[in-house]
Design an enzyme around this catalytic site. Structure first.
Site, PDB file in Angstrom:
ATOM      1  N   HIS A 102       1.016  -1.222   0.021  1.00 53.38           N
ATOM      2  CA  HIS A 102      -0.049   0.075   0.006  1.00 53.38           C
ATOM      3  C   HIS A 102       0.839   1.108   0.109  1.00 53.38           C
ATOM      4  CE1 HIS A 102      -2.879   3.104   1.214  1.00 53.38           C
ATOM      5  NE2 HIS A 102      -3.772   2.404   0.883  1.00 53.38           N
ATOM      6  N   GLU A 172      -4.242   2.245  -7.572  1.00 53.97           N
ATOM      7  CA  GLU A 172      -4.326   3.665  -6.628  1.00 53.97           C
ATOM      8  C   GLU A 172      -3.537   4.525  -6.928  1.00 53.97           C
ATOM      9  OE1 GLU A 172      -6.509   1.935  -2.671  1.00 53.97           O
ATOM     10  OE2 GLU A 172      -4.334   1.952  -2.634  1.00 53.97           O
TER      11      GLU A 172
HETATM   12  P1  PGA Z   1      -9.752   6.332   0.447  1.00 49.53           P
HETATM   13  O1  PGA Z   1      -8.339   5.247   0.482  1.00 49.53           O
HETATM   14  O2  PGA Z   1     -10.696   5.444   0.085  1.00 49.53           O
HETATM   15  O3  PGA Z   1      -9.912   6.601   1.622  1.00 49.53           O
HETATM   16  O4  PGA Z   1      -9.059   7.162  -0.371  1.00 49.53           O
HETATM   17  C1  PGA Z   1      -7.902   4.101  -0.253  1.00 49.53           C
HETATM   18  C2  PGA Z   1      -6.763   3.502   0.056  1.00 49.53           C
HETATM   19  O5  PGA Z   1      -6.078   3.955   0.710  1.00 49.53           O
HETATM   20  O6  PGA Z   1      -6.814   2.300  -0.176  1.00 49.53           O
END
Ligand code: PGA
Length: 262
Positions: A102, A172
């Site tokens: 992540h 992401e």
């Molecule tokens: P968020 O986080 O939905 O709060 O933007 C997503 C993530 O960090 O996986």
């Protein structure tokens, strides 16, 4: 993954602060998750709360419940690694999914090499790795595409084709995490194609198409339907909204309704 099935993975991050609240989130989410036919729901709570979702009895059974995930694991098998948790321990208590790499961990020093070792350890223990990738910034010249390609390749260094069925990619864009707005569905679509292309260059097209690609970054019940239909994603990695019970319940219902029509 079945054709009309989607995956929603809740990344609780370092929330909530009490066991009572964690129980409330799990109980309420389970009530709705068990009514869904086209959505696999995974909750990744912090380690102290994992037993609320993990159970050996459940592991492997598909559908109609909340599957157990965690936000990290260590790559070494066992030994003198204070504070770390092995993939074997997690698999042993019924955890099925492990988020790896992540951006919030990468930002605190986790390298592509460590990420690749974690992906290997998770899959070798029989679980599914949810590999997070994404660019930090976008430049007009498109250099971020190279950065992303290199990040994916390095994170999957030496990862064998035969274990691709235990891999999920969570794309992401870092700038859209914890932000006000998600990436636009049109851009999400482009990026999903790009991620699949990178996987396909290494493993072959058929194999690449079978790897689910999720989108993460400010997903909520309001934007989920558009990102799914126009963005062509296989589901979502959800941060904030995953611990906001009413919002998360609405979100998984929306995803289920869209998936039913896929
Ligand atoms: P968020 O986080 O939905 O709060 O933007 C997503 C993530 O960090 O996986």
């Amino acid at each position: 993954m079945k054709k009309n099935q989607s995956i929603v993975i809740g990344n609780w991050k370092m929330n909530p602060q009490t066991l009572v609240e964690a129980k409330r989130i799990v109980t309420k989410t389970k009530t709705v998750a068990r009514t869904l036919e086209h959505t696999l729901v995974v909750a990744c709570p912090p380690f102290p709360f994992v037993s609320l979702v993990a159970s050996k009895r459940n592991s492997g059974a598909s559908g109609n419940r909340v599957h157990a995930g965690v936000q990290n694991a260590f790559f070494e098998e066992q030994g003198a690694y204070t504070g770390e948790v092995s993939t074997h321990m997690l698999a042993d208590i019924g955890v099925e999914y492990v988020i790896v790499g992540h951006s919030e961990r990468r930002a605190r020093g986790e390298t592509d090499v460590e990420v690749s070792k974690k992906v290997a350890a998770v899959t070798q223990s029989g679980m599914t790795a949810v590999l997070c990738v994404g660019e930090t910034v976008r430049d007009a010249q498109g250099a971020y595409l190279n950065t992303l390609r290199e990040q994916i390749k390095a994170s999957l260094q030496a990862f064998p084709k035969r274990q691709l069925s235990q891999l999920i990619i969570a794309y992401e864009p870092v700038w859209a995490i914890g932000a006000k707005e998600a990436m636009t569905p049109v851009l999400v679509r482009e990026m999903v194609i790009f991620v699949k292309k990178v996987i396909s260059d290494t493993y072959g097209q058929e194999e690449a198409l079978a790897v689910p690609v999720l989108y993460g970054g400010s997903v909520n019940f309001r934007n989920a339907a558009d990102i799914m239909t126009e963005g062509h994603v296989d589901g979502f990695l959800v941060g904030r909204e995953s611990v906001n019970v009413p919002g998360f319940i609405e979100l998984i219902k929306v995803v289920d309704a869209v998936s039913a029509k896929k």
